[in-house]
Design a protein around this motif. Structure first.
Motif, PDB file in Angstrom:
ATOM      1  N   ASN A 117       3.499  61.056 113.865  1.00 27.50           N
ATOM      2  CA  ASN A 117       3.866  60.937 115.306  1.00 27.50           C
ATOM      3  C   ASN A 117       3.850  62.304 115.814  1.00 27.50           C
ATOM      4  OD1 ASN A 117       4.697  57.993 116.084  1.00 27.50           O
ATOM      5  ND2 ASN A 117       5.229  58.425 113.824  1.00 27.50           N
TER       6      ASN A 117
ATOM      7  N   LYS B 275       6.318  55.016 117.675  1.00 30.44           N
ATOM      8  CA  LYS B 275       5.107  55.319 118.326  1.00 30.44           C
ATOM      9  C   LYS B 275       4.876  54.719 119.951  1.00 30.44           C
ATOM     10  CE  LYS B 275       2.447  54.803 114.157  1.00 30.44           C
ATOM     11  NZ  LYS B 275       1.635  56.376 114.277  1.00 30.44           N
TER      12      LYS B 275
ATOM     13  N   ASP C 256       6.959  51.477 114.476  1.00 31.33           N
ATOM     14  CA  ASP C 256       6.320  51.216 115.659  1.00 31.33           C
ATOM     15  C   ASP C 256       6.932  51.266 116.965  1.00 31.33           C
ATOM     16  OD1 ASP C 256       8.270  49.005 114.945  1.00 31.33           O
ATOM     17  OD2 ASP C 256       7.029  47.498 115.887  1.00 31.33           O
TER      18      ASP C 256
END
Length: 314
Positions: free
Chosen positions: A48, A286, A283
């Motif tokens: 990330n 992100k 998730d």
């Protein structure tokens, strides 16, 4: 996109997880508890583009009613954090945890945090045993933090079940943002931001509802102090400015509406990136980064520059 600095990054050391389970706690306000794994964390950061993460102990903190356990657990968590910093000095910083509500022991721990462990600051939860941070009970803590020119990361925690309205939602979805608002308001009401100007405060989750309600909160505080309607108009900007001086992270707040409100309120120089990992899963991290990039392609770079300046990072 530039490399990010994550100021809202939680850890769950093994001993802390064991203590939570021993006290019948198996989640953090509805989010799963997972033991810290340095390989998993470093992989998440790499994937990330997070270059540096400032770790913290989240809700419910280290107080479960027993004084000795609270003191020991705070020391264990801070020692754990200090060891991470020694092992990965260019990847991690950390906010220390205090054995509150035990004031004298917390004052001793503050000294260790800054002079022995050499951590980046401290985490304060929004309430301790139902007491909000503006309560005079905590005044010695702020005096000590001010002397150390501390960075203070304010994170919400749950209130007692019999004191909240149960809508069937996990606390992180609704209760957290309002408990953040309550504790920031209590700090305002008791002049903490005015008295302790050496402290730099970071407020989680875009400040709860503070940016949206600042004007209304200020008017209420002035009314409670007996100011006339005319005086409230002239004096309210001073209260609002105290709130604008705080830093706000983006954890679980990366929507166009929330970021627009935050930018309009405090300006981009007070916004810091926060992932809320691992309680916000990968998730979500992100999504948060992509959403912030879509909202404003240069905002993430600005959050990194803001964090470098605040934490004095090269």
């Amino acid at each position: 996109m530039s490399q990010l600095i994550d100021v809202h990054h939680h850890i769950v050391p093994a001993n802390y997880l064991k203590a939570l389970k021993a006290n019948g706690i198996f989640d953090s306000a509805g989010a799963a508890l997972n033991e810290f794994n340095e390989n998993h964390v470093l992989e998440m950061m790499h994937d990330n583009q997070i270059d540096y993460a400032v770790t913290s102990i989240s809700s419910p903190g280290v107080y479960f009613g027993d004084k000795n356990q609270t003191i020991d657990l705070a020391k264990e968590c801070n020692d754990f954090s200090a060891n991470i910093l020694k092992k990965f000095p260019k990847k991690f910083g950390s906010f220390g945890v205090l054995p509150l509500p035990f004031i004298e022991d917390s004052l001793r721990e503050i000294d260790l945090i800054f002079n022995t462990y050499q951590l980046n600051g401290v985490t304060l939860l929004s309430n301790y045993d139902g007491m909000y941070l503006g309560d005079p009970f905590f005044e010695p803590i702020f005096e000590a933090l001010d002397k150390n020119k501390a960075i203070v990361f304010i994170h919400p925690t749950s209130i007692e079940p019999n004191k909240k309205i149960n809508l069937g939602l996990p606390d992180y979805s609704l209760e957290f943002v309002f408990d953040t608002t309550r504790t920031i308001t209590s700090l305002l009401m008791n002049h903490i931001f005015e008295k302790y100007k050496n402290i730099k405060f970071i407020v989680s989750h875009a400040g709860g509802t503070i940016p949206f309600l600042a004007w209304r909160i200020g008017r209420g505080i002035l009314a409670s102090r007996g100011y006339s309607q005319k005086e409230r108009v002239s004096q309210n900007e001073n209260i609002i400015q105290q709130l604008k001086n705080l830093y706000y992270d983006t954890a679980l707040s990366a929507t166009p509406q929330t970021i627009a409100c935050l930018k309009a309120f405090c300006g981009e120089s007070k916004i810091l990136f926060g992932s809320d990992y691992p309680f916000a899963p990968i998730d979500v991290s992100k999504w948060s980064i992509q959403s912030l990039d879509n909202i404003d392609p240069i905002l993430l770079e600005k959050t990194t520059n803001n964090a470098k300046k605040l934490f004095n990072l090269n």
